[in-house]
Design an enzyme around this catalytic site. Sequence first.
Site, mmCIF file in Angstrom:
data_model
loop_
_atom_site.group_PDB
_atom_site.id
_atom_site.type_symbol
_atom_site.label_atom_id
_atom_site.label_comp_id
_atom_site.label_asym_id
_atom_site.label_seq_id
_atom_site.Cartn_x
_atom_site.Cartn_y
_atom_site.Cartn_z
ATOM 1 N N THR A 8 0.855 -1.186 0.000
ATOM 2 C CA THR A 8 0.000 0.000 0.000
ATOM 3 C C THR A 8 0.889 1.233 0.000
ATOM 4 O OG1 THR A 8 -1.800 1.160 1.131
ATOM 5 C CG2 THR A 8 -0.182 0.113 2.536
ATOM 6 N N LYS A 13 -2.927 2.724 6.600
ATOM 7 C CA LYS A 13 -3.128 1.276 6.464
ATOM 8 C C LYS A 13 -1.928 0.529 7.055
ATOM 9 C CE LYS A 13 -5.786 -0.854 3.950
ATOM 10 N NZ LYS A 13 -5.854 -1.548 2.689
ATOM 11 N N ASP A 67 -6.852 -7.037 1.214
ATOM 12 C CA ASP A 67 -7.905 -6.501 0.365
ATOM 13 C C ASP A 67 -9.178 -6.648 1.167
ATOM 14 O OD1 ASP A 67 -8.661 -5.269 -2.095
ATOM 15 O OD2 ASP A 67 -9.708 -7.096 -2.628
ATOM 16 N N PHE A 146 -12.719 5.061 8.909
ATOM 17 C CA PHE A 146 -12.725 5.609 7.552
ATOM 18 C C PHE A 146 -13.648 4.751 6.705
ATOM 19 C CE2 PHE A 146 -9.324 2.582 8.107
ATOM 20 C CZ PHE A 146 -9.425 1.755 7.003
ATOM 21 N N ASP A 149 -17.236 2.942 7.646
ATOM 22 C CA ASP A 149 -17.339 2.728 9.099
ATOM 23 C C ASP A 149 -18.564 3.375 9.757
ATOM 24 O OD1 ASP A 149 -15.070 1.242 8.799
ATOM 25 O OD2 ASP A 149 -13.802 2.448 10.112
ATOM 26 N N LYS A 169 -12.694 -2.238 18.098
ATOM 27 C CA LYS A 169 -12.647 -2.483 16.656
ATOM 28 C C LYS A 169 -11.526 -3.472 16.320
ATOM 29 C CE LYS A 169 -12.482 -0.310 12.134
ATOM 30 N NZ LYS A 169 -12.090 0.846 11.348
ATOM 31 N N ARG A 175 -10.619 -7.291 9.920
ATOM 32 C CA ARG A 175 -9.149 -7.337 9.897
ATOM 33 C C ARG A 175 -8.637 -8.063 11.139
ATOM 34 N NH1 ARG A 175 -8.451 -2.562 8.045
ATOM 35 N NH2 ARG A 175 -8.184 -3.286 5.933
#
Length: 195
Positions: A8, A13, A67, A146, A149, A169, A175
């Site tokens: 990335t 990220k 991804d 972001f 969300d 989170k 993730r």
Amino acid sequence: MKKLIVATSNPGKMQELQEYLTELDWELQLKPDSLEIEETGETFIANACLKASGVALATGEWAIADDSGLVVEALNGAPGIYSARYGNTDTERIERVLKELGETTNRQAYFVCAIAIAEPDGSIAFSAEGICQGEILQAPRGTKGFGYDPIFYVPSVQLTFGEMNPEIKHKISHRGKAFEILLPVLKQQGIGHKK
């Protein structure tokens, strides 16, 4: 310390991935800006593998890619692998999903995160996929995070991703769930593990 190139150009990220990999002895670096890997896969895992493999081959280093995206049942799985390209800004993307859903009562949705780690020769060493179930609200709530969300509500904690503190989170997100699968495997293999 083993170098791990993150597929990335987004420092945010990379920071998020770093938080999951604190127990591993890896130094994370962003991929070169000039290096673009086309996401031509038809699934999240295919795209994560393409990115990890492409970056590993180009840099000659271990590489990690993820991804992720939002899958909305009533929209036949859209935005799906096109989540990031569903509009030009987060606001546009949110507005498009809400407009397309309209007054639909089926608000079921889930976030998917696929992670792949490639060896320097481009072969995929590990991959995992995590899913977080939730639903789409009628209007955004919360300013954290972001992307989608603020409209993604998780009934088990009665908060949107946009309202959650990072600790919650981190645990329950797509993730977080992907890393929950991946980390024990990496430790078991002794890959990047702190001695």
